[in-house]
Write a protein that holds these residues in place. Structure first.
Motif, mmCIF file in Angstrom:
data_model
loop_
_atom_site.group_PDB
_atom_site.id
_atom_site.type_symbol
_atom_site.label_atom_id
_atom_site.label_comp_id
_atom_site.label_asym_id
_atom_site.label_seq_id
_atom_site.Cartn_x
_atom_site.Cartn_y
_atom_site.Cartn_z
ATOM 1 N N ALA A 1 34.942 28.571 -119.359
ATOM 2 C CA ALA A 1 33.551 28.119 -119.355
ATOM 3 C C ALA A 1 32.665 29.356 -119.347
ATOM 4 N N THR A 2 31.755 29.451 -120.328
ATOM 5 C CA THR A 2 30.806 30.566 -120.359
ATOM 6 C C THR A 2 29.453 30.040 -119.877
ATOM 7 N N LEU A 3 28.901 30.704 -118.841
ATOM 8 C CA LEU A 3 27.721 30.176 -118.159
ATOM 9 C C LEU A 3 26.464 30.977 -118.447
ATOM 10 N N GLY A 4 26.600 32.089 -119.147
ATOM 11 C CA GLY A 4 25.413 32.893 -119.443
ATOM 12 C C GLY A 4 25.803 33.976 -120.413
ATOM 13 N N PRO A 5 24.805 34.699 -120.934
ATOM 14 C CA PRO A 5 25.078 35.681 -121.970
ATOM 15 C C PRO A 5 25.646 36.996 -121.450
ATOM 16 N N GLY A 6 25.337 37.378 -120.221
ATOM 17 C CA GLY A 6 25.745 38.721 -119.814
ATOM 18 C C GLY A 6 25.878 38.880 -118.321
ATOM 19 N N ILE A 7 25.481 40.061 -117.870
ATOM 20 C CA ILE A 7 25.703 40.435 -116.481
ATOM 21 C C ILE A 7 24.382 40.320 -115.726
ATOM 22 N N ASP A 8 24.200 39.247 -114.947
ATOM 23 C CA ASP A 8 23.006 39.152 -114.113
ATOM 24 C C ASP A 8 23.308 38.284 -112.898
ATOM 25 N N GLU A 9 22.443 38.369 -111.905
ATOM 26 C CA GLU A 9 22.725 37.722 -110.625
ATOM 27 C C GLU A 9 22.660 36.201 -110.704
ATOM 28 N N ALA A 10 21.760 35.669 -111.549
ATOM 29 C CA ALA A 10 21.640 34.208 -111.661
ATOM 30 C C ALA A 10 22.927 33.635 -112.262
ATOM 31 N N THR A 11 23.443 34.313 -113.297
ATOM 32 C CA THR A 11 24.691 33.856 -113.910
ATOM 33 C C THR A 11 25.828 33.923 -112.899
ATOM 34 N N LEU A 12 25.864 35.017 -112.133
ATOM 35 C CA LEU A 12 26.925 35.171 -111.141
ATOM 36 C C LEU A 12 26.872 34.027 -110.121
ATOM 37 N N ALA B 1 45.634 17.029 -122.143
ATOM 38 C CA ALA B 1 45.526 18.008 -121.062
ATOM 39 C C ALA B 1 44.230 18.804 -121.203
ATOM 40 N N TYR B 2 43.974 19.304 -122.414
ATOM 41 C CA TYR B 2 42.776 20.114 -122.640
ATOM 42 C C TYR B 2 41.512 19.300 -122.344
ATOM 43 N N ALA B 3 41.471 18.055 -122.841
ATOM 44 C CA ALA B 3 40.292 17.206 -122.627
ATOM 45 C C ALA B 3 40.101 16.902 -121.141
ATOM 46 N N SER B 4 41.199 16.672 -120.412
ATOM 47 C CA SER B 4 41.099 16.374 -118.973
ATOM 48 C C SER B 4 40.531 17.566 -118.208
ATOM 49 N N VAL B 5 41.003 18.753 -118.556
ATOM 50 C CA VAL B 5 40.536 19.943 -117.846
ATOM 51 C C VAL B 5 39.058 20.179 -118.163
ATOM 52 N N CYS B 6 38.680 19.992 -119.426
ATOM 53 C CA CYS B 6 37.257 20.143 -119.802
ATOM 54 C C CYS B 6 36.387 19.160 -119.017
ATOM 55 N N ALA C 1 30.345 36.279 -116.312
ATOM 56 C CA ALA C 1 29.614 35.132 -116.864
ATOM 57 C C ALA C 1 30.528 33.965 -117.176
ATOM 58 N N THR C 2 31.797 34.051 -116.771
ATOM 59 C CA THR C 2 32.764 33.009 -117.130
ATOM 60 C C THR C 2 33.557 32.534 -115.918
ATOM 61 N N VAL C 3 34.005 31.274 -116.017
ATOM 62 C CA VAL C 3 35.007 30.764 -115.086
ATOM 63 C C VAL C 3 36.154 30.264 -115.955
ATOM 64 N N THR C 4 37.356 30.738 -115.697
ATOM 65 C CA THR C 4 38.510 30.319 -116.481
ATOM 66 C C THR C 4 39.453 29.510 -115.599
ATOM 67 N N VAL C 5 39.810 28.324 -116.089
ATOM 68 C CA VAL C 5 40.724 27.452 -115.362
ATOM 69 C C VAL C 5 42.079 27.497 -116.063
ATOM 70 N N PHE C 6 43.122 27.849 -115.321
ATOM 71 C CA PHE C 6 44.487 27.838 -115.848
ATOM 72 C C PHE C 6 45.145 26.522 -115.443
ATOM 73 N N TYR C 7 45.797 25.873 -116.403
ATOM 74 C CA TYR C 7 46.447 24.591 -116.111
ATOM 75 C C TYR C 7 47.869 24.589 -116.656
ATOM 76 N N MET D 1 26.503 25.275 -120.792
ATOM 77 C CA MET D 1 27.882 25.732 -120.539
ATOM 78 C C MET D 1 28.728 25.492 -121.785
ATOM 79 N N ASN D 2 29.377 26.565 -122.248
ATOM 80 C CA ASN D 2 30.241 26.446 -123.419
ATOM 81 C C ASN D 2 31.697 26.456 -122.962
ATOM 82 N N LEU D 3 32.501 25.496 -123.463
ATOM 83 C CA LEU D 3 33.918 25.440 -123.103
ATOM 84 C C LEU D 3 34.766 25.739 -124.320
#
Lengths: 229, 309
Positions: free
Chosen positions: A13-24, A68-73, A50-56, A1-3
């Motif tokens: 957070a990026t969880l995979g390279p593209g569009i596939d069911e496992a990433t989803l 703040a950034y470190a806490s959310v990460c 492939a991403t989840v974005t958290v707004f804070y 997972m890349n933040l």
């Protein structure tokens, strides 16, 4: 997972390279874990492909730099660890959406059909015969990005977007298909229209579909469309 | 209590501080493009900071008040309307906006606030979906806008210290945090002067001037974007997303304007220009805290200036 930061009030957070069911599945798992965690200062969680974005809200965190950034990460790492392998808890929905294809409701059906050497009715049958997976909801309120479009129907977007696509329009954009829940400008090829509201501001949730849901389309006639309630 | 819209102006909408919690359903944050001006306008007439007010764009309205009211206009400046101070409008009185002097969007708050129902947790207008605000649309000539009653009114003669105001400019330097694809564009974003094209609204500002060339290739998978995101379509002309931005985007994201500089972008009109300056998340947070501190001082200073307090 890349933040990484999305500006000063969101983390992606990026969880995979593209569009596939496992990433989803990972995306849904993390989004649900984050929603359940109800972390302090978290204002929104947006899953997509492939991403989840958290707004804070940075003002809800102490003033020390990076805090703040470190806490959310950290929260996102914790939730990812907790949701890993477990899969999403929430039940995915299965929806059948009636569509009147072609004619005034689907002015581009002939273009889509012509490109793959089919008659309009055959293209409609191919589109309504497939199973679709909701990969993301966004762009406009309630707009579902659906994966699973049969290859012959893959059609590039229109050269010039339409200034106004009516609410309920079913479109094809490249390898994706979707439904415009509210009238908006749009560049996708419009092949039909549904009488079903995919976005109801008074509903909870307001959007009919969410990532992970399954969708099938059902062919209806213009008369059935008009009498649909 | 009602206000009659004699002339609506170019685009006058009801806005507040936006909707939260519905991005995953594709509903944008929305609310005032310049939230700082809206908050101060509300403070000046004794309203809660997030009360719905009118966002006025480029050409102002002409309004008639059935009963006396206190109003404040903040943000863009217009002839005939003193900005950043409470103004008294008498019963039957008119508030007529003259020519625009500077900026793009002014916020008119009226004591009590505008009486509209919340939709998905916000009272602002989301024009693209016809949602919220005044029947989901911009005001038109002849509309009657209902107000909530207010018992509070400003006392004495005073004005606010203009040093708390944003550094509005027709050519501002906007601080940005680098985006996910910043490295694919080198430093061109920071050396150019970008013109504001007529293609600018509450969803985004299309910029003219230098084209940004991408060294990377291939289409991206759509992901979340936000107000302030600077995305670069294939033609190389950046687009800065604004309050009503779509929730997902598929163009490369070169940078994101910091929150405290969104008012500078909101006040840009076609023909203006913008420069970008590199900042960081840590600096952006420090700036946000400093701005809240200044607003807190203003809020405290105003506390004793209303009856009943």
């Amino acid at each position: 997972m890349n933040l990484e930061p999305l500006g000063d009030s969101a983390v992606v957070a990026t969880l995979g390279p593209g569009i596939d069911e496992a990433t989803l599945a990972s995306v849904r798992g993390l989004a649900e874990a984050l929603a359940a965690a109800k972390g302090k200062g978290i204002v929104d969680v947006v899953p997509a492909y492939a991403t989840v974005t958290v707004f804070y809200d940075p003002l809800q965190f102490a003033e020390s730099s990076e805090d703040a950034y470190a806490s959310v990460c950290r929260l996102m790492e914790d939730c990812a660890a907790r949701s890993a392998g477990g899969g999403p808890a929430a039940e995915a929905g299965v929806f059948e959406i009636p569509v009147c294809y072609g004619g005034g409701f689907g002015p581009d059906l002939e273009i889509v059909a012509g490109r793959c050497g089919l008659k309009a009715a055959e293209a409609a049958a191919l589109h309504s015969g497939a199973d679709y997976l909701v990969h993301a909801v966004g762009f406009t309120p309630g707009f579902p990005y659906l994966g699973g479009l049969p290859e012959p129907l893959h059609t590039p977007r229109r050269e010039t977007p339409r200034a106004r696509v009516p609410a309920g329009s079913v479109g094809i954009g490249g390898s994706q298909t979707g439904v415009y829940p509210v009238a908006s400008p749009g560049g996708w090829q419009i092949i039909g229209r549904t009488p079903v509201a995919l976005f109801r501001p008074e509903g909870r949730p307001a959007a009919l579909l969410k990532p992970g849901d399954r969708v099938r389309f059902k062919v209806i006639t213009a008369a059935e469309f008009e009498s649909w309630k | 209590m009602e206000v009659r819209v004699i002339r609506a102006g170019m685009m006058t909408t009801v806005q507040d501080l936006g909707r939260r919690g519905h991005l995953a359903e594709g509903v944008p944050l929305g609310g005032a493009a310049d939230p700082f001006a809206l908050r101060v306008a509300n403070l000046l007439v004794g309203n809660p900071e997030d009360a719905p007010a009118l966002e006025i764009t480029l050409i102002g309205p002409d309004l008639e008040f059935a009963e006396a009211a206190w109003v404040a206009v903040c943000g863009a400046r217009f002839d005939g309307i003193p900005a950043w101070r409470p103004l008294r409008v008498e019963a039957g009185g008119r508030l007529k906006f003259g020519m625009r002097v500077e900026g793009c969007r002014a916020y008119l708050s009226i004591s009590g606030g505008i009486d509209v129902e919340p939709v998905l947790g916000g009272r602002g207008t989301f024009l693209a979906a016809g949602l919220g605000g005044f029947h989901g649309r911009a005001l038109g000539d002849g509309d009657m806008v209902r107000l909530l009653p207010s018992a509070r009114h400003p006392t004495g003669h005073w004005s606010i210290d203009e040093r708390v105001l944003p550094r509005y400019s027709p050519e501002p330097a906007v601080r940005v945090v680098p985006g996910a694809h910043a490295l694919e564009y080198g430093t061109a974003l920071y050396s150019g002067r970008f013109g504001v094209t007529p293609n600018c609204d509450r969803m985004g500002i299309r910029l003219g001037g230098p084209q940004l060339e991408r060294s990377g290739r291939g289409d991206l998978v759509s992901a979340a974007v936000a107000p302030g995101t600077v995305q670069v379509p294939p033609d190389g002309h950046p687009i800065v997303l604004m309050a009503d931005a779509q929730t997902l985007g598929g163009y490369p994201r070169v940078a994101h304007a910091v929150g405290v500089d969104m008012p500078l972008l909101a006040q840009l009109a076609p023909g203006d220009a913008v420069r970008f300056v590199a900042s960081s998340v840590a600096e952006a947070h420090a700036l946000a805290h400093a701005q809240e501190h200044r607003l807190a001082i203003l809020r405290n200073g105003l506390a004793g200036k209303f009856n009943p307090s």
